[in-house]
Design a protein around this motif. Structure first.
Motif, short mmCIF file in Angstrom:
data_model
loop_
_atom_site.label_atom_id
_atom_site.label_comp_id
_atom_site.label_asym_id
_atom_site.label_seq_id
_atom_site.Cartn_x
_atom_site.Cartn_y
_atom_site.Cartn_z
N ALA A 432 0.84 -1.20 0.00
CA ALA A 432 0.00 0.00 0.00
C ALA A 432 0.87 1.23 0.00
N PRO A 433 0.41 2.30 -0.65
CA PRO A 433 1.23 3.53 -0.68
C PRO A 433 1.42 4.09 0.71
N ALA A 434 2.55 4.73 0.88
CA ALA A 434 2.85 5.34 2.17
C ALA A 434 1.91 6.50 2.41
N PRO A 435 1.64 6.82 3.69
CA PRO A 435 0.77 7.97 3.98
C PRO A 435 1.29 9.24 3.32
N ALA A 436 0.34 10.13 3.02
CA ALA A 436 0.70 11.33 2.27
C ALA A 436 1.62 12.25 3.05
N ASP A 437 1.53 12.20 4.39
CA ASP A 437 2.33 13.14 5.18
C ASP A 437 3.70 12.59 5.52
N VAL A 438 4.09 11.46 4.95
CA VAL A 438 5.39 10.87 5.22
C VAL A 438 6.20 10.85 3.94
N ASP A 439 7.36 11.42 3.98
CA ASP A 439 8.29 11.38 2.87
C ASP A 439 9.18 10.17 3.04
N VAL A 440 8.89 9.11 2.26
CA VAL A 440 9.64 7.87 2.43
C VAL A 440 11.11 8.08 2.16
N ASP A 441 11.41 8.87 1.15
CA ASP A 441 12.82 9.09 0.84
C ASP A 441 13.51 9.85 1.96
N ALA A 442 12.78 10.80 2.58
CA ALA A 442 13.41 11.58 3.65
C ALA A 442 13.56 10.77 4.91
N GLU A 443 12.53 9.93 5.22
CA GLU A 443 12.58 9.19 6.47
C GLU A 443 13.51 8.00 6.38
N ASP A 445 15.41 7.21 3.53
CA ASP A 445 16.53 7.44 2.60
C ASP A 445 16.71 6.22 1.70
N GLY A 446 15.64 5.87 1.01
CA GLY A 446 15.65 4.66 0.21
C GLY A 446 16.65 4.67 -0.91
N GLU A 447 17.09 5.84 -1.37
CA GLU A 447 18.04 5.88 -2.48
C GLU A 447 19.44 5.46 -2.04
N SER A 448 19.80 5.74 -0.77
CA SER A 448 21.16 5.49 -0.33
C SER A 448 21.26 4.34 0.65
N GLU A 449 20.22 4.11 1.48
CA GLU A 449 20.29 3.04 2.45
C GLU A 449 19.84 1.74 1.83
N PRO A 450 20.42 0.59 2.31
CA PRO A 450 20.00 -0.70 1.77
C PRO A 450 18.60 -1.05 2.23
N GLY A 451 18.01 -2.00 1.55
CA GLY A 451 16.67 -2.44 1.90
C GLY A 451 15.73 -2.32 0.73
N SER A 452 14.66 -3.16 0.76
CA SER A 452 13.70 -3.17 -0.33
C SER A 452 12.70 -2.04 -0.15
N GLU A 453 11.86 -1.90 -1.17
CA GLU A 453 10.82 -0.88 -1.10
C GLU A 453 9.86 -1.19 0.03
N ARG A 454 9.65 -2.47 0.29
CA ARG A 454 8.77 -2.84 1.39
C ARG A 454 9.33 -2.37 2.73
N THR A 455 10.62 -2.50 2.89
CA THR A 455 11.26 -2.07 4.13
C THR A 455 11.05 -0.58 4.35
N HIS A 456 11.28 0.21 3.30
CA HIS A 456 11.13 1.65 3.42
C HIS A 456 9.68 2.03 3.72
N THR A 457 8.74 1.38 3.03
CA THR A 457 7.33 1.70 3.23
C THR A 457 6.88 1.32 4.63
N LEU A 458 7.30 0.15 5.10
CA LEU A 458 6.92 -0.29 6.44
C LEU A 458 7.55 0.61 7.50
N ALA A 459 8.78 1.03 7.30
CA ALA A 459 9.44 1.91 8.26
C ALA A 459 8.73 3.26 8.32
N ALA A 460 8.35 3.80 7.17
CA ALA A 460 7.64 5.07 7.16
C ALA A 460 6.27 4.95 7.80
N ALA A 461 5.58 3.84 7.56
CA ALA A 461 4.26 3.65 8.17
C ALA A 461 4.37 3.52 9.69
N LEU A 462 5.42 2.87 10.17
CA LEU A 462 5.62 2.78 11.62
C LEU A 462 5.87 4.16 12.22
#
Length: 582
Positions: A432-443, A445-462
């Protein structure tokens, strides 16, 4: 005051501050002086004529206005309550040995003894002037008996209060504490000098006036008057800021010079323990106390806990030579009659300063002992984090098993988390898309930190879920009875909030670790423990388990569940079994 070079420099700077005060007074009196000259010239027949008459009518109202404004500003500066550090007062009846040690130290340094002693929940010690009438009456102590010198009542009426860091009392030995306090107590000598005391009162009054002028919630007229008072006070503060700073530096230099002859060699050793106390106290607050405060519980023996933390740190890193022999000496807390009660008061104050908890214990703000801490704090925290993780997965529509045809396991399981994070991105269902008020890239840093898209989305949702819980948490109820007025602004608490930096990735790591710990407790009979330096720990059969952080990081960053599953197999943990969550 002594003949120390620092004392002479401090006095010269104090005179510079007083000269600024005199100049401000002269500026306020100047229009009145001009008006007096004009009227005196009229009575003597020297300044006559329409021009001088108009000048008198112009200058007189101006002089009256300036005098009223100056009187008002002087009244605000004189009556404004200077800031006072929140402390736990120590009466002489509750610590006669400590007072006796301070008196002996003052006699040896040939300086006035402090008027009272207080404790602060921090690793620092200082002298604090509390002679302002707003701070309450001075402590009811026989001044002559306190110093043992003739005429001591007159000299020590304005003596400052000695504030001691409570971790020092529990961690240091008596000799070490005496050596550390020697330069602090020596500062009462320069503080008793009339010029330095007057300069300090002037600076503190200006600072308090600035604080009063900054108070919000006033009517427009009052706000305008306060703004004018604040502008004048800030102008005077800027004028004497450098002189005041150099004055305090001179006072510190004079105190250090006078204290050189007292336990100099022991003071060098004691300074090493000061640095060790800073390290242990910081870790105890951020790793152990902060999780309890966030749950509405406050550890009631923080100072005793810092001893355990520092003991573990010393033994682990070998920071202290002859450690066992040092612990055999008398601890400084033995100078207190009831160290347990004072430790509890300092622990409650620490919770207020660093977290902003209520002033009194209650149903939602209860003390917790170190014996109860693993069960009442650690276990609860792990289960709350695990429950939050599963709520986020439910909100994103994540199935309990990767195969929709397989019946879902009843209840939350660790396998659900492992399978979700370990599923390759190309075969996983689109999250599911991340909430609108959360910047996944900012929180994350999916471009530079390791991990899948799922990891970044779950971390932002938490992160979003945790922020929502904190914003909707009920505020603490005000007590039924009004507490006595405090010398500090209770509305500004916490004064020093502890907010360790936590990225979205670290938050996800903590929640997955909590899930693993819950599985260990429910399937392998593990129990929570307490590591004084690293926070909560997991115990199986009474022994601390190997570090599971590498396996959790491998799962989150690389999507590789093999190291963590290997750790689970060795520990006898069944990830497919439903767990009991809060």
């Amino acid at each position: 005051m002594g003949v120390e070079a620092g004392a002479q420099a401090a006095r010269s700077r104090a005179l510079a501050v007083l000269r600024i005060r005199s100049r401000a007074l002269a500026v306020a009196l100047l229009p009145a002086a001009v008006a007096v000259v004009l009227y005196a010239g009229d009575t003597t027949g020297h300044l006559v004529g329409p021009g001088w008459h108009a000048a008198r009518w112009t200058v007189a109202p101006l002089a009256a206005l300036v005098l009223l404004a100056a009187a008002g500003i002087a009244l605000v500066v004189a009556r404004a309550r200077p800031a006072v550090s929140p402390t736990v007062p120590i009466a002489e009846e509750s610590a006669p040995d400590l007072y006796r040690m301070v008196r002996d130290l003052a006699d040896r340094l040939d300086v006035p003894a402090p008027s009272a002693i207080a404790l602060t929940p921090d690793c620092d010690s200082w002298l604090e002037d509390r002679t302002h009438p707003a701070h309450g009456p001075p402590p009811r102590t026989d001044r002559d008996e306190l110093t043992g010198a003739p005429g001591a009542h007159r000299r020590t009426t304005a003596a400052p209060v000695l504030v001691i860091g409570s971790p020092f009392l529990w961690w240091m030995r008596v000799g070490e504490l005496r050596a550390v306090l020697a330069p602090v107590v020596a500062g009462t000598g320069p503080s008793a000098h009339p010029d330095i005391a007057a300069a300090r009162r002037f600076v503190r009054g200006l600072d308090a006036a600035v604080a009063v002028s900054s108070t919000s919630g006033r009517c427009p007229l009052t706000r305008g008057v306060c703004a004018a008072v604040g502008w004048v006070a800030r102008l005077l503060l800027r004028s004497c800021r450098e002189h005041a700073a150099l004055m305090e530096r001179g006072v510190a230099a004079a105190a250090a010079e006078r204290a050189q002859a007292v336990d100099y060699g022991l003071r060098i050793v004691a300074q090493e323990q000061v640095g060790l106390a800073y390290a242990g106290w910081d870790r105890l607050l951020t790793r152990v106390a902060l999780p309890a405060w966030r749950m509405g519980r406050w550890p009631s023996r923080l100072d005793a806990g810092v001893v355990a933390a520092l003991t573990e740190l010393s033994r682990r890193d070998r920071l202290a030579e002859g450690f066992a022999s040092r612990l055999g000496e008398r601890p400084a807390c033995d100078l207190l009659e009831e160290p347990g009660a004072i430790d509890e008061a300092a622990s409650l104050l620490a919770a207020r300063l660093f977290h902003g908890g209520p002033a009194e214990p209650g149903p939602d703000w209860a003390p917790v002992t170190w014996q109860e801490y693993p069960e009442e704090v650690v276990d609860r925290k792990w289960r709350l984090d695990a429950a939050r993780l599963h709520r986020v997965l439910d909100a994103q529509g994540i199935h309990h098993t990767p195969d929709p045809t397989t019946p879902a396991t009843a209840g939350p399981t660790l396998s659900r988390v492992l399978d979700y994070l370990a599923t390759p991105p190309n075969t996983a269902a689109a999250p599911a898309p991340a909430p609108a008020d959360v910047d996944v890239d900012a929180e994350a840093d999916g471009e530079s930190e390791p991990g899948s898209e799922r990891t970044h989305t779950l971390a932002a949702a938490l992160t979003t879920e945790l922020a929502r819980e904190e914003s909707t948490a009920p505020e603490a109820k005000a007590p039924d009875t009004q507490p006595p007025p405090l010398p500090w602004d209770d509305a500004t608490l916490p004064l020093f909030p502890l907010q360790p930096p936590r990225t979205a990735r670290e938050l996800l790591t903590d929640h997955v670790t909590a899930m693993v710990c819950c599985a260990a407790m429910d399937t392998a009979g593990a129990t929570p423990g307490l590591d004084w330096l690293d926070g909560p720990t997991l115990l199986i059969n009474g022994e601390r388990t190997p570090d599971l952080a590498p396996g959790v990081l491998s799962l989150i960053e690389d999507g590789d569940p093999v190291p963590l599953r290997h750790w689970l197999t060795q520990a006898g943990i069944r990830p497919e079994k439903p767990l009991r969550l809060v």
